[in-house]
Design an enzyme around this catalytic site. Sequence first.
Site, PDB file in Angstrom:
ATOM      1  N   CYS A 195     -29.187  31.344  -8.922  1.00  0.00           N
ATOM      2  CA  CYS A 195     -29.203  30.259  -9.303  1.00  0.00           C
ATOM      3  C   CYS A 195     -29.511  29.313  -8.715  1.00  0.00           C
ATOM      4  CB  CYS A 195     -28.100  30.493 -10.461  1.00  0.00           C
ATOM      5  SG  CYS A 195     -27.682  31.571 -11.531  1.00  0.00           S
ATOM      6  N   CYS A 241     -19.413  30.922 -45.050  1.00  0.00           N
ATOM      7  CA  CYS A 241     -18.367  30.685 -43.464  1.00  0.00           C
ATOM      8  C   CYS A 241     -17.539  28.639 -44.569  1.00  0.00           C
ATOM      9  CB  CYS A 241     -19.659  29.614 -42.549  1.00  0.00           C
ATOM     10  SG  CYS A 241     -19.927  30.844 -42.373  1.00  0.00           S
ATOM     11  N   CYS A 273     -32.035  26.842  -7.044  1.00  0.00           N
ATOM     12  CA  CYS A 273     -32.736  25.671  -7.767  1.00  0.00           C
ATOM     13  C   CYS A 273     -32.221  25.148  -7.783  1.00  0.00           C
ATOM     14  CB  CYS A 273     -33.544  27.172  -9.462  1.00  0.00           C
ATOM     15  SG  CYS A 273     -34.930  28.071  -8.921  1.00  0.00           S
ATOM     16  N   HIS A 274     -31.181  25.636  -8.664  1.00  0.00           N
ATOM     17  CA  HIS A 274     -30.037  24.470  -9.175  1.00  0.00           C
ATOM     18  C   HIS A 274     -28.984  23.701  -8.886  1.00  0.00           C
ATOM     19  CE1 HIS A 274     -31.364  25.420 -13.306  1.00  0.00           C
ATOM     20  NE2 HIS A 274     -31.371  27.039 -13.597  1.00  0.00           N
ATOM     21  N   CYS A 294     -16.465  37.485 -38.144  1.00  0.00           N
ATOM     22  CA  CYS A 294     -16.361  37.254 -39.475  1.00  0.00           C
ATOM     23  C   CYS A 294     -17.229  37.455 -40.210  1.00  0.00           C
ATOM     24  CB  CYS A 294     -16.030  35.770 -39.975  1.00  0.00           C
ATOM     25  SG  CYS A 294     -15.233  34.010 -38.982  1.00  0.00           S
ATOM     26  N   HIS A 314     -13.910  27.522 -44.023  1.00  0.00           N
ATOM     27  CA  HIS A 314     -13.982  26.512 -42.746  1.00  0.00           C
ATOM     28  C   HIS A 314     -14.017  25.001 -42.970  1.00  0.00           C
ATOM     29  CE1 HIS A 314     -12.866  30.381 -40.304  1.00  0.00           C
ATOM     30  NE2 HIS A 314     -14.128  30.916 -40.270  1.00  0.00           N
TER      31      HIS A 314
END
Lengths: 145, 258
Positions: free
Chosen positions: B73, B174, B76-77, B219, B178
């Site tokens: 990685c 949900c 490139c980064h 959940c 929530h």
Amino acid sequence: MAAIACCFLAAALPHVAVAQALASYSIAGDGIAESLTGQPGDAVRGRALVADRSSTCILCHAAPLPEVRFQGDLAPNLAGVGSRWSVPQLRLRLVDASKFKSDTIMPSYYRVDGLTRVGRNWQGKPILGAEQIEDIVAYLATLRD
Amino acid sequence: MRLCAAAFIFAALGALPVLAAEIPAADRRSGYSFMSSDSKAMQDDDTANPGMLAVLEGETLWQTKQGDAGKACADCHGDAATSMKGVAARYPAFDAALGRPVDLEQRINICRRDHQQASPFPNESHELLALATYVAQQSRGQPITTGDDSALAPFIAKGRELFMQRQGQLNLACTNCHDDNWDKHLAGSAVTQGQPTGYPIYRLEWQAMGSLQRRIRGCMTGVRAQAFDFGSPEMVALELYLMSRAHGMPLETPAVRP
């Protein structure tokens, strides 16, 4: 004899039980007057069912069950519920509370239609059986102020 | 006849989802704020936070050459502290080539395939969680910016629709917990607002790191629904909606949760 063996198998293996037709019932006012099984429920068994987390009652409700440590507070405390509602009202609240309050978060414990994306293990089955509902109704009716 | 039409309209109205009140920005709270002081202390102390092991493992993977291309990685980064700062805070992000959003784990696997010529890490694998945790930790403390890209709008709308839709044998959306009941308790545990501010998280219940997708699936199984598959468009849409819903909240990765 065959019928007894069949019942035993269904009781022992709830998750592989074949989907069965629900008992029919009729709503009068905001209640169901007649027992779903034609028999009165057993309050002692009902108490054990309410205390058992897999029945799901105690996840949202608190109840006068001192031995159950973790109780919910998303829904009204069940203490005194037998004074607040009649047996027919309690029965409909368990069977299908959405019948009189469409936006309730209370699941319909005796309904298999109108549901979305039900998991494989639960498809075609109500949350509780008719006998379990009658047992719980019998227990709740004893919770008087 | 008129009665019939009225009944039909009434039935149609009854079938409409009741839209819950969304949480005002000022009232939003991270799952952190619902935790015990012990769990908060575990998250706050890098020497006690088990998620830091995933960060360290991710750092090693970042620098390890992988696949037929023999590239790391870092090749490139470069330094992740610079190149990855703020990146996780804007994911899931729109992928122009695919024409749909991808989440951080999917982005890592796309990079592996296209640039490292390596096989994808399996969902919830140690390596994938470690790399995602390492990348996300570079945004720790940064405000979440997911959703700023207007190309995401229809996908956020889809995620919101899924969030509002009742599902499973228990027939709960949900939003019922929530948005509407986040200050209450389910069997003694705080319901919380479902703000995804610290993923991947170390969850004490799992005794392991896990992704937001794993948490959502938990959940969904809880309401006895058929959980969306890992990486499915529905799952990414839900992640996207949740992240956009937490827009502006600081990222905490690696968070600890009960």
